[in-house]
Design a protein around this motif. Structure first.
Motif, mmCIF file in Angstrom:
data_model
loop_
_atom_site.group_PDB
_atom_site.id
_atom_site.type_symbol
_atom_site.label_atom_id
_atom_site.label_comp_id
_atom_site.label_asym_id
_atom_site.label_seq_id
_atom_site.Cartn_x
_atom_site.Cartn_y
_atom_site.Cartn_z
ATOM 1 N N ALA A 24 -2.835 8.828 11.099
ATOM 2 C CA ALA A 24 -2.163 8.506 9.841
ATOM 3 C C ALA A 24 -0.644 8.553 9.953
ATOM 4 O O ALA A 24 0.058 7.979 9.118
ATOM 5 C CB ALA A 24 -2.617 9.474 8.748
ATOM 6 N N LYS A 80 -3.763 13.115 4.610
ATOM 7 C CA LYS A 80 -4.770 12.181 5.127
ATOM 8 C C LYS A 80 -5.606 12.830 6.220
ATOM 9 O O LYS A 80 -6.797 12.543 6.366
ATOM 10 C CB LYS A 80 -4.097 10.927 5.688
ATOM 11 N N ASP A 120 0.785 3.862 2.271
ATOM 12 C CA ASP A 120 0.958 4.578 3.538
ATOM 13 C C ASP A 120 2.424 4.873 3.844
ATOM 14 O O ASP A 120 2.757 5.890 4.453
ATOM 15 C CB ASP A 120 0.353 3.783 4.690
ATOM 16 N N SER A 161 -10.220 3.392 3.973
ATOM 17 C CA SER A 161 -9.741 2.027 4.202
ATOM 18 C C SER A 161 -9.366 1.797 5.666
ATOM 19 O O SER A 161 -9.475 0.692 6.171
ATOM 20 C CB SER A 161 -8.537 1.725 3.303
ATOM 21 N N ASP A 162 -8.920 2.869 6.347
ATOM 22 C CA ASP A 162 -8.585 2.759 7.773
ATOM 23 C C ASP A 162 -9.653 3.385 8.667
ATOM 24 O O ASP A 162 -9.485 3.461 9.881
ATOM 25 C CB ASP A 162 -7.238 3.456 8.058
ATOM 26 N N ASP A 216 -9.176 8.681 5.242
ATOM 27 C CA ASP A 216 -8.779 7.434 4.576
ATOM 28 C C ASP A 216 -9.833 6.381 4.889
ATOM 29 O O ASP A 216 -9.817 5.777 5.966
ATOM 30 C CB ASP A 216 -7.403 6.977 5.061
ATOM 31 N N ASP A 227 0.843 -1.201 0.000
ATOM 32 C CA ASP A 227 0.000 0.000 0.000
ATOM 33 C C ASP A 227 0.876 1.248 0.000
ATOM 34 O O ASP A 227 2.102 1.173 0.012
ATOM 35 C CB ASP A 227 -0.974 -0.009 1.180
ATOM 36 N N GLU A 245 -9.762 14.714 -2.400
ATOM 37 C CA GLU A 245 -8.366 14.660 -2.841
ATOM 38 C C GLU A 245 -7.901 15.984 -3.445
ATOM 39 O O GLU A 245 -6.825 16.493 -3.114
ATOM 40 C CB GLU A 245 -8.190 13.540 -3.882
#
Length: 799
Positions: A261, A189, A144, A196-197, A194, A142, A207
């Motif tokens: 993040a 972030k 990150d 996904s988290d 985010d 990923d 964005e």
């Protein structure tokens, strides 16, 4: 792809084990070892490791793991990663097993309860930042970890898609992608969140706006410092009043999201470079043993090739002081066939497979052991009477080849390419846009997003996208005409690329195509072929059938095609002893009409076309282990309800109860012994039948049900081939007749015109006599004979 870079620095590759395994699990099919252990993620991890070795040439590799316990982020924010589905049991098992892979690769593991793998990576980067002779590359699945990038000292090697498409990010590449430096990624972030988290960020900032804010004003702290002084700079930067209001209302959320993040660099671990470079202590033999257990056959070959390039190959299967013995090619081929007879899952065995199976460095010893096992397992009949005599016949098929009408294929190519362009334009008109029809991603966007087409229970890919596989598109045919055109486009494109445009380049100077026939190429006992795969030339559509016209008999000769009629159902009757099914073949009845009569409860004379069609689907579906849902799918979901499919299923087994009991007994035997047997004693192993993973066990059960039937069919065809060859030699017809193709149940011979009638009659007699009626309860294994000047235009010959 990143190029290998020569450097005097010590290169350390840090592996985000969890991210790589997770990506591989969803990118690859549900692979499983012969023992039924799930291995897709492990395969991807191992493949990635070898790619890293080739691309990056590391001195050291370090694996960093997540642990299942909650982290400090969960302590401060219970909803952290709350939107994620529970990790599949199959992935958890592979995460645990992955440690064995790192062990044989001599890769140390770092982990710490309460922290994520990213934090371990960040801490190692922090502890090595002052070491001038060390450069770090983080390999992850990923994005990150991009916040850890530092000029070229710390770079990130990440996956763009799948497990093979990679990119190497240095600081310049990060700036080119995001418009700001890596250290500001947590701030980004913090603003946009985010999903996904489950990091919320500031709702309403996406964005684009997040990027503008970071590029113009820097970190979140800097943004708020400037915002509190004046709104003017933000307005000049094009930030709308609504966004300014969102910023003012959500300062706490932004800072909190940034904290979540931000990768920690202070995990209580102490990192030290290993004493030895990873390659110096890699256990090659143990690695190959592990690959064998995991059924990583192709990866094992890649692994050996990789290390042979580095001068370590002599350690793989033999001691440096013991040079490899010279192996006779003919004996090697015979022993490979013998090993395959013992273990049908070891298709196309190599010398290394033979040595590994026997656990020896000596081919002579391995050969002795394999032949002793053949005798011990009572497989002499299969090896000595079928497979060994077939070796020279198979070799001669390749040497003989088959003549190709290249001008015909060139003409067909022009016609089919013209039709391909027509279909392409038609699809674009339906879609209202041009796109890459061969791209699943772009096709999915057109069908599911732009056109809004979808059906209930549509399957998804590992990445969560709706599937555009042929089986899924078939379900959608009634929704829009574009689907039928896409399916036609795919068929045409495959025919062109695989056969029509490919075969002319493969024809040799003698004007013949010399495809390779693989005697040990399947687990079923059937023959396989490649370069090209002639077994897969479609015959159900006119487009596919026309390709066969390019396969022509040489001047003065004709083709004789001999094809067993309904051999699978005859094998089912033979093996099961089912009285009703046996009677159909003894009396030369129509098996599909008989089954239709029994299942639908009407006299044979009242069976119509649709009833017979359905009976045919049921007949073959049942002996392939098809369940009710699959049966309904094959019958046509639009015309058959689940209740109807269940009724057909129940009625079939009620009327053919002996067959039903036989199929259940096959499944039970496979579960008990791990293998099934054909009429002649060929064994096929199904270690997955004892798997604890339901879908693996169910798949093994389905294959086991059909294995004795399909295997017996393969044995009969091979027996017939051997006896026909003996007839040709006995009558000194080698110049007048020769075997060219073996396609499933069909044998194709090239025969001198003057000998066609005689040879055709002999072939039919031999094929129907392989199993005499006194051994089969009167069942005749009927062979149909056709003759023609090319493979596509054959006429039935009544003999």
């Amino acid at each position: 792809m990143p190029k290998k870079v020569g450097t005097k620095n010590k290169r350390v590759v840090l592996l985000d084990a969890h991210a790589i395994l997770h990506r591989a699990y969803h990118a690859l099919p549900d692979f499983a070892s012969n023992a039924g252990e799930p291995t897709g993620a492990l395969y991807g991890l191992t493949s990635m490791l070898m790619k890293i070795v080739q691309d990056l040439n590391p001195d050291y590799m370090i694996a960093c793991y997540d642990l299942p316990e909650p982290t400090f982020r969960h302590d401060v924010y219970k909803e952290y990663k709350g939107g994620r589905a529970k990790t599949d049991d199959a992935l958890i098992a592979q995460m645990n097993r992955s440690r064995d892979i790192f062990t044989v690769f001599n890769i140390p593991i770092y982990e710490k309860a309460g922290f994520e793998a990213d934090d371990i990576l960040g801490t190692i980067v922090e502890q090595t930042k002052d070491l001038k002779a060390v450069e770090i590359i983080i390999a992850s699945g990923d994005m990150d970890t991009l916040q850890l990038v530092d000029k070229k000292k710390v770079q990130v090697y990440t996956l763009k898609k799948g497990i093979n498409d990679t990119i190497l990010y240095d600081e310049k590449a990060v700036v080119e992608r995001f418009g700001f430096k890596p250290a500001l990624l947590p701030d980004y972030k913090g603003l946009r969140g985010d999903p996904s988290d489950n990091i919320i960020g500031i709702p309403g900032i996406g964005e684009k706006t997040g990027s503008i804010l970071i590029q113009e004003f820097g970190s979140i702290e800097s943004i708020y410092k400037k915002l509190k002084k004046s709104h003017t700079p933000f307005e000049k930067a094009g930030i709308k009043t609504r966004i300014i209001g969102l910023l003012e209302d959500n300062e706490e959320e932004a800072l909190f999201s940034k904290m979540l993040a931000l990768i920690r660099r202070d995990v209580p671990i102490t990192f030290a470079l290993p004493e030895h470079r990873w390659r110096e202590r890699i256990d090659i033999k143990e690695a190959l043993k592990l690959f064998e257990v995991l059924s990583f056959r192709t990866l094992g070959e890649r692994f050996k090739l990789l290390f042979s390039e580095k001068g370590a190959v002599d350690e793989i299967v033999a001691e440096p002081s013991k040079p490899r013995e010279t192996v006779d090619e003919a004996l090697l081929k015979e022993t490979a066939v013998a090993l395959w007879v013992l273990r049908s899952d070891k298709t196309n065995p190599t010398l290394e497979d033979i040595l590994q199976f026997a656990n020896t460095d000596s081919f002579a010893d391995a050969r002795k052991k394999i032949h002793a096992c053949i005798k011990e397992q009572k497989l002499e009949k299969i090896y000595e009477d079928i497979e060994k005599p077939l070796i020279p016949i198979t070799d001669l098929m390749r040497v003989r080849g088959i003549e190709i009408d290249v001008p015909y294929l060139k003409t067909l190519s022009k016609e089919y390419h013209k039709e391909l362009v027509r279909l392409e334009k038609k699809i674009y008109t339906h879609a209202g846009a041009e796109f890459n029809i061969s791209s699943p991603k772009q096709l999915g966007e057109i069908l599911f997003e732009k056109m809004g087409l979808t059906v209930k229970n549509q399957k998804k890919t590992g990445t969560g996208q709706k599937s555009t596989k042929e089986s899924e598109l078939e379900k959608m045919k009634v929704l829009h005409p574009i689907i039928a055109d896409i399916l036609a486009y795919r068929e045409l494109r495959k025919l062109l690329t695989t056969y029509i445009d490919n075969i002319p380049d493969m024809v040799e100077k003698d004007g013949r195509l010399h495809a390779e026939f693989l005697q040990t190429g399947t687990t079923t006992g059937r023959m396989a072929s490649h370069n090209p795969n002639l077994q897969n030339i479609p015959i159900k559509t006119e487009l596919g059938r026309r390709i066969r016209n390019a396969f022509v008999a040489k001047k003065g000769y004709q083709f004789i095609a001999a094809d067993y009629s309904q051999i699978e159902l005859r094998c089912a009757a033979l093996l099961s002893g089912d009285e009703k099914l046996t009677e159909v073949f003894v009396t030369n009845g129509d098996v599909h009409t008989t089954v239709a009569s029994e299942v639908f409860g009407v006299p044979p004379e009242q069976v119509d076309y649709e009833m017979r069609r359905r009976a045919k689907v049921i007949n073959f579906g049942i002996i392939y282990g098809m369940g009710v849902n699959s049966l309904r799918q094959s019958l046509g979901k639009d015309t058959t309800t689940k209740a109807e499919a269940q009724t057909f299923y129940n009625e079939y087994f009620k009327q053919f109860s002996t067959l039903a009991h036989y199929l259940e007994s096959v499944k039970a035997q496979a579960a008990r012994t791990g293998y099934t047997e054909t009429y002649f004693g060929r064994k096929r192993y199904f270690e997955g039948i004892k798997s604890k993973v339901p879908f693996i066990r169910a798949s093994a059960e389905r294959m086991a049900i059909n294995a004795p039937i399909q295997g017996t069919e393969a044995d009969i065809v091979k027996y017939a081939t051997i006896h026909i060859d003996a007839y040709i030699k006995k009558n000194k017809l080698e110049c007048d007749a020769g075997l060219l193709l073996q396609i499933h149940d069909e044998l194709v011979y090239e025969v001198k015109k003057s000998a066609v009638k005689e040879v055709a009659g002999a072939i039919k007699h031999i094929m129907e006599s392989v199993l005499p009626p006194e051994e089969t309860n009167g069942i005749l294994f009927k062979a149909d004979i056709s003759v023609g000047n090319n493979w596509g235009e054959m006429k039935r010959l009544d003999i």
